[in-house]
Write a protein that holds these residues in place. Sequence first.
Motif, PDB file in Angstrom:
ATOM      1  N   ARG A  15      -6.689   3.093 -12.431  1.00  0.00           N
ATOM      2  CA  ARG A  15      -8.096   2.349 -13.472  1.00  0.00           C
ATOM      3  C   ARG A  15      -8.478   3.888 -14.080  1.00  0.00           C
ATOM      4  O   ARG A  15      -8.242   3.592 -15.668  1.00  0.00           O
ATOM      5  CB  ARG A  15      -9.349   1.709 -13.186  1.00  0.00           C
ATOM      6  CG  ARG A  15      -9.933   0.267 -12.518  1.00  0.00           C
ATOM      7  CD  ARG A  15     -10.618  -0.030 -12.549  1.00  0.00           C
ATOM      8  NE  ARG A  15     -11.717   0.620 -11.859  1.00  0.00           N
ATOM      9  CZ  ARG A  15     -11.539   0.495 -10.089  1.00  0.00           C
ATOM     10  NH1 ARG A  15     -10.958  -0.663  -9.914  1.00  0.00           N
ATOM     11  NH2 ARG A  15     -12.409   0.669  -9.458  1.00  0.00           N
ATOM     12  N   ASP A  73      -6.627   3.190   2.036  1.00  0.00           N
ATOM     13  CA  ASP A  73      -8.498   2.686   1.168  1.00  0.00           C
ATOM     14  C   ASP A  73      -8.261   1.972  -0.088  1.00  0.00           C
ATOM     15  O   ASP A  73      -7.678   3.098  -1.410  1.00  0.00           O
ATOM     16  CB  ASP A  73      -9.359   3.472   1.268  1.00  0.00           C
ATOM     17  CG  ASP A  73     -10.544   2.798   0.922  1.00  0.00           C
ATOM     18  OD1 ASP A  73     -10.866   1.924   0.518  1.00  0.00           O
ATOM     19  OD2 ASP A  73     -11.958   3.784   0.612  1.00  0.00           O
ATOM     20  N   SER A  74      -7.876   0.826  -0.067  1.00  0.00           N
ATOM     21  CA  SER A  74      -7.115   0.278  -1.488  1.00  0.00           C
ATOM     22  C   SER A  74      -8.505   0.338  -2.583  1.00  0.00           C
ATOM     23  O   SER A  74      -7.675   0.100  -3.609  1.00  0.00           O
ATOM     24  CB  SER A  74      -6.758  -1.379  -0.993  1.00  0.00           C
ATOM     25  OG  SER A  74      -7.711  -1.893  -0.896  1.00  0.00           O
ATOM     26  N   SER A  75      -9.173   0.311  -2.505  1.00  0.00           N
ATOM     27  CA  SER A  75     -10.051   0.769  -3.448  1.00  0.00           C
ATOM     28  C   SER A  75     -10.103   2.159  -4.246  1.00  0.00           C
ATOM     29  O   SER A  75      -9.912   2.002  -5.300  1.00  0.00           O
ATOM     30  CB  SER A  75     -11.554   0.579  -2.808  1.00  0.00           C
ATOM     31  OG  SER A  75     -12.143   1.184  -1.949  1.00  0.00           O
ATOM     32  N   VAL A  76     -10.199   2.890  -4.016  1.00  0.00           N
ATOM     33  CA  VAL A  76      -9.553   4.763  -3.858  1.00  0.00           C
ATOM     34  C   VAL A  76      -8.466   4.543  -4.691  1.00  0.00           C
ATOM     35  O   VAL A  76      -8.348   4.913  -5.397  1.00  0.00           O
ATOM     36  CB  VAL A  76      -9.107   5.129  -2.159  1.00  0.00           C
ATOM     37  CG1 VAL A  76      -9.017   6.626  -3.483  1.00  0.00           C
ATOM     38  CG2 VAL A  76     -10.401   5.617  -2.001  1.00  0.00           C
ATOM     39  N   TRP A 115      -5.776  11.393  -1.263  1.00  0.00           N
ATOM     40  CA  TRP A 115      -5.914   9.737  -0.788  1.00  0.00           C
ATOM     41  C   TRP A 115      -5.009   9.650   0.571  1.00  0.00           C
ATOM     42  O   TRP A 115      -3.471  10.089   0.297  1.00  0.00           O
ATOM     43  CB  TRP A 115      -5.301   8.893  -1.992  1.00  0.00           C
ATOM     44  CG  TRP A 115      -5.498   7.946  -1.626  1.00  0.00           C
ATOM     45  CD1 TRP A 115      -6.283   6.710  -0.672  1.00  0.00           C
ATOM     46  CD2 TRP A 115      -4.951   6.329  -2.163  1.00  0.00           C
ATOM     47  NE1 TRP A 115      -5.967   5.668  -0.940  1.00  0.00           N
ATOM     48  CE2 TRP A 115      -4.951   5.578  -1.509  1.00  0.00           C
ATOM     49  CE3 TRP A 115      -3.691   6.900  -3.210  1.00  0.00           C
ATOM     50  CZ2 TRP A 115      -4.241   3.914  -2.239  1.00  0.00           C
ATOM     51  CZ3 TRP A 115      -2.974   5.479  -3.150  1.00  0.00           C
ATOM     52  CH2 TRP A 115      -3.492   4.351  -2.953  1.00  0.00           C
ATOM     53  N   SER A 137       0.879  -1.314   0.230  1.00  0.00           N
ATOM     54  CA  SER A 137      -0.130  -0.160  -0.051  1.00  0.00           C
ATOM     55  C   SER A 137       1.018   1.179  -0.015  1.00  0.00           C
ATOM     56  O   SER A 137       0.624   2.033  -0.660  1.00  0.00           O
ATOM     57  CB  SER A 137      -0.360   0.168   1.147  1.00  0.00           C
ATOM     58  OG  SER A 137      -0.320   0.052   1.950  1.00  0.00           O
ATOM     59  N   ASP A 160      -7.331   1.441  -6.296  1.00  0.00           N
ATOM     60  CA  ASP A 160      -7.853   0.883  -7.084  1.00  0.00           C
ATOM     61  C   ASP A 160      -8.799   2.088  -8.240  1.00  0.00           C
ATOM     62  O   ASP A 160      -7.826   2.128  -9.810  1.00  0.00           O
ATOM     63  CB  ASP A 160      -8.595   0.073  -6.936  1.00  0.00           C
ATOM     64  CG  ASP A 160      -7.895  -1.566  -6.240  1.00  0.00           C
ATOM     65  OD1 ASP A 160      -6.147  -1.281  -6.470  1.00  0.00           O
ATOM     66  OD2 ASP A 160      -8.025  -2.089  -5.424  1.00  0.00           O
ATOM     67  N   SER A 161      -9.411   2.407  -7.993  1.00  0.00           N
ATOM     68  CA  SER A 161     -10.358   3.283  -8.732  1.00  0.00           C
ATOM     69  C   SER A 161      -9.330   4.274  -9.427  1.00  0.00           C
ATOM     70  O   SER A 161      -9.494   4.935 -10.499  1.00  0.00           O
ATOM     71  CB  SER A 161     -10.754   3.824  -7.459  1.00  0.00           C
ATOM     72  OG  SER A 161     -11.940   5.301  -8.456  1.00  0.00           O
TER      73      SER A 161
END
Length: 469
Positions: free
Chosen positions: A95, A86-89, A82, A17, A91-92
Amino acid sequence: MMDLKALWSARSQWFSSAGRERHIKDYMTLTNQLVWKRHASFLTVAALAAFYYDPVLAAACYILIALTEVLDERLGRESAAWDGVDSSVGDSILRRIGRNTALSATAISIFVISLALQQTSGGHFTPLFFLFSASLFAAMYNSQMMSVLLLRLSIYGVAFLVIAFLDIIRFFPPLDSHVWLDFFTIMLVLYFLADISLKFYQNYQKQLEQLKLIREENERTKAAYEIKSQFLSTVSHELRTPLTSLKASLDLVNKGALGEVPEHLKRAIGIAAKNGETLAVLIDDLLDLQRIEAGEMKFRFKPVNVNDLVTEAVESTADFAAKLGIQVTITPCVEDGRINGDPSRLIQVMNNLLSNALKFSEAGSTVNVRVETLGSRIRVSVEDTGVGIPEGAKERVFGKFTQVDSSDIRKVGGTGLGLNIAKQIVERHDASIDYVSELGVGTTFFLDFDRLEDTQHERGSLQAPAKVA
C-alpha cells in the motif's frame, strides 16, 4: 506478447508469499540503489525549469519529489527487514509503495504540465522529453512490480494526453497542422512506452525463471556432492581397518616374526606389502580430501622454526631416498626463520614434495631443500634434477586425481591428490605454493610464508589455538 500460461505463472508467483517477497525486495533494493541517479536527474530538470520558467513552481515540485524519495528510503529499510512470513506487513508495504508511486508520478506530471502551460508557442519538446525520460526510467527499473509500473505509467499517460490535447483545445487547428502531427507523435510515444515496459517485464520474469532453475540445479549439485563425500568417507573408513590388519600381518611375515619366509614367496609377499602401502596412501589422501572439502580438517597453529621443520621432513624420507640412491641436502636459513603454522600438516606437505622430487629423479642425483628469507617472507624450495614438467601443465599438477603423465605406462604411480591436498593445506596457512621447471633439467617447488616477528613469537608461544579449515 506473453502467452496466457506465462501470465498465469507470473500471477501465481506474485500471490505466493515467497514470490511477493522476492518482487518487493527486488523493487525496493533497486529503488534505493538508484536514488542518487534519480536525484541528479530531478535536480538538473528543476534547475533548468527554474532558470527558463517559474522558479517557485520548480522548487515546490522538486521538494515534493524529494519527499517521496525520503519515504521510499524508509520503506526500503522496512522491506529489507521483512521476513516474508507476515502477510499483513507485506500488504502494508505494498500500500505504501502504491501511495509513494502515486505521489511521485503526480508531482512529476504536474511539473511537466505546468511547463507545457507556460509555453504558448513552439511545441512542447522540453516538458515532453522530461516526461518521456521519466517514463522510460520507470519502464527500465520498475519491472519487478507490474502493478506499480502500470500505476506510474498511467499517471504519466494522463500527463502525455493533457499535453497532447493542450494545443488542440487552444487553437482548434486543421488536420494538416503541425499541432496534429505532434499529437499523433505523442500517441506513438505512448505505444512505444507500453511496448518497452512489457518487454522489460518479460525479461525480468525470464530472469526469475532462470534464477529458479539455477537454484534448483545448485541444490541438486549440493545433494550429489554430499552423497559423494559420504560415500568416500564411508568407503575409506571401512577399508582402513582391514587394510591395517593386512599390512601388520605382512610386516610380521617380512620381518620373519612368523618364521623364515620361503624364497619362492618373498617376491610375492614383497609386492603385496608394497601395494598395501600404496593403498594406504590412497585411503589417507581420500580422507584428507574429504575433510578439507567438508571443512573438517583441523589446524593447530603455533610458531614453527622452518629449519627444524625441513630437517624433520628430510629425516622422515631418508630411508626412501637411500633405497633410490638419491642424496638429499639441506641449505638452511642463516637468519631467524619462523612462521605460524601447523607442524604436522606442514610436514605432510614437505613429505609430498620430497617424495615427488625423489620419484622423478635418477639414481645418483641430488635433491636440495633450501630455506631463505625474502624480506617479510620465508621461502622453502625443493629442487631436483629430474625429468621436469612441461609448460601449461600447472592445472594438472595441482588438480584432483590428475597426473602430468596420465598414460597407462607412466613411470611413477600415485593418486593424483597429493599436490592438490598440499596446495589446500598451504593456502590455509595464508601461504602460496608454485614451481618452476624445465624439461630434462629439473623442477623446483617453493612455498612462500609470512615471516613471524619477535613479538609474534612471544605471543604465539603463550597461546597456540586450534583452527578448523
